[in-house]
Design a protein around this motif. Structure first.
Motif: not given
Length: 509
Positions: A132-146
């Motif tokens: 897809t196109g790349a977005d510069g205004h998306t935030s992500t949070k890594l979730l480690v383990n269940g």
């Protein structure tokens, strides 16, 4: 990957069918000519089809050998597991609904801004490869383990106000699965629209006892390519391995974790379960929403009232496709692979690996790379790039575990460092390039994920999650055993034989 016990059941079913044929051949004189013709013709027909299948030569050779040496069983196995992928259910409805849906949301697709592509030129390259196109205004949070993943998911489900879309390859019927199901029922009773989509084979254990409470609470439930019975599966090879939740069109989850108690480390055989998931907010959620709806439209029955306009007409489109930019110091992009000729994830991974200058770090539960990816890893390691791969210390599937270990010696010769996770099982599907570009998703580093499954992964360029993933890698290295020659020399001849045997069938795993 399919559960080992299911494959064993299917294998023994084929053996029983073969024995039944033999009994008929020797006990019913009148059927002998007819059965002999079938026994000869079936492998010939299947072999002809295999020759012209557009699959990897290694997979083609493996299937031809299987058909040659075990004619009836090999032919039946190919029908169940080896056919060229194709959309085979309700093609007319699927094509029409998805085409109209795509037309309606065309203006909602992400366009890569010049500011993003100027800073991260690889985003344009990935887009040409099918991302897809790349977005510069998306935030992500890594979730480690269940624990982190399920706690966050339950919290966001509780806050939902308009809709919840849930899609999983494997959804159990145990404690955590029931807890999430009950949370969905609660929101549906509060007039939040809930759609629940599960893979028809991966989630085979889901029965009416589990689904009925959902339906009674007006939750919409569909199976992606359902199967009549796990012993009689003729679309088994092409599964939807994606894991996705979209809440109110604003929050999304994807990554390695399905839903089940084993992902919380409660499965006795595997013990501690190491995995990685991702929480997403911002415009990229629109692309994840699109992916879910296309899968939903495909899975719907012929007279289903859940048509494209419920998501994308003038009234509903603003409810499902939200534009809420978030603060971000990087860029995000979605890569999706479907059975057949769509190999976007493979191509994107190869491109990123070729661009690596300093390091390539990978976690994968199944290290069975196609030749082109294996060659890239070898070249990168030999050229001085820091290539590290973390694999499980204990496997969940016998064939895949030993096929993975077959590659250790070959990779060590090219200066690739292999780590066996020492806390038992690691299921994360992550890649980190030069400490700046991260991939987190559902795809394993094997033939199945690259060519046969529906898969998804999110590429991140210098987002905060990239640093979080870097820190997670360092911890995984510390909790792993670095494989060296002294360890490999201790292998018995029996162990080497098992690995070589499993490697022969690696294109089929």
């Amino acid at each position: 990957m399919y559960l080992l016990k299911r494959r064993v059941l299917q294998f023994f079913t084929m053996i029983l069918l073969g024995m039944l044929l033999l009994v008929l051949l020797y006990s019913i004189d009148g059927l002998i000519p007819f059965l002999i013709v079938i026994a000869i013709a079936a492998p010939l027909i299947v072999g002809w089809q295999i020759l012209f299948d557009q699959v990897q030569p290694q997979a083609k050779l493996a299937w031809l050998l299987a058909v040659l040496f075990i004619p009836f069983l090999g032919a039946l196995a190919w029908v169940m597991f080896g056919r060229t992928p194709r959309r085979h259910r309700r093609v007319k409805r699927t094509s029409s609904e998805i085409r109209m849906f795509r037309q309606a949301i065309e203006m909602e697709r992400i366009e890569t801004a010049n500011a993003v592509s100027d800073r991260f030129p690889l985003t344009r390259t990935l887009q040409k490869l099918g991302a897809t196109g790349a977005d510069g205004h998306t935030s992500t949070k890594l979730l480690v383990n269940g624990e982190a993943k399920f706690e966050a998911v339950l919290r966001d489900i509780e806050q939902a106000t308009h809709h919840i879309h849930v899609q999983y390859y494997l959804f159990r019927t145990d404690d955590i699965s029931s807890k999430i199901r009950d949370a969905l029922i609660k929101k549906s009773n509060e007039n939040v629209t809930v759609r629940f989509l599960y893979d028809g084979l991966g989630s085979q254990e889901i029965g009416e006892d589990f689904i009925e409470p959902l339906r009674e609470s007006r939750v919409h439930v569909e199976a992606f390519d359902p199967v009549v019975h796990p012993l009689l599966v003729f679309n088994a090879n092409f599964r939807n391995h994606q894991k996705l939740i979209v809440i109110d069109g604003k929050i999304a989850y994807t990554g390695g974790l399905n839903v089940g108690d084993e992902y919380l480390g409660k499965e006795e055989k595997l013990g501690f379960w190491r995995d990685t998931h991702l929480r997403v907010e911002g415009p990229l959620v629109r692309e994840l929403q699109r992916l879910f709806i296309e899968n939903w439209l495909y899975a719907g029955i012929e007279d289903d009232k859940e048509t494209w306009d419920l998501f994308a007409n003038e009234e509903h489109l603003p409810e499902y496709f939200i534009d809420e930019p978030k603060d971000s110091n990087g860029a995000t992009q979605l890569l999706v692979t479907s059975p057949g000729k769509d190999v976007t994830i493979r191509d994107g991974l190869m491109q990123l690996m070729m661009e690596a200058k300093e390091s390539i770090w990978i976690t994968t539960p199944y290290l069975i790379p196609p030749p082109e990816l294996l060659a890239l890893l070898e070249v990168a390691g030999k050229s001085g790039i820091d290539v590290r791969i973390v694999v499980p210390g204990k496997g969940d599937e016998w064939f895949s575990f030993h096929a993975t270990e077959y590659y250790f010696e070959q990779l060590l010769k090219r200066n690739v460092r292999i780590y066996k996770y020492n806390r038992h099982f690691i299921h994360a599907k992550t890649v980190l390039i030069d400490g700046k570009i991260a991939l987190v998703g559902t795809a394993n580093l094997d033939f199945r994920s690259m060519y046969l499954n529906h898969e998804m992964t999110i590429a991140q360029f210098e987002t905060s999650s990239v640093q979080e993933l870097h820190d997670a890698f360092l911890k995984d290295f510390d909790e792993s055993i670095l494989i060296d020659w002294s360890i490999l020399r201790k292998k018995t001849n029996g162990k080497r034989f098992v690995e070589a045997f499993c490697h022969i069938f690696s294109p089929l795993l």
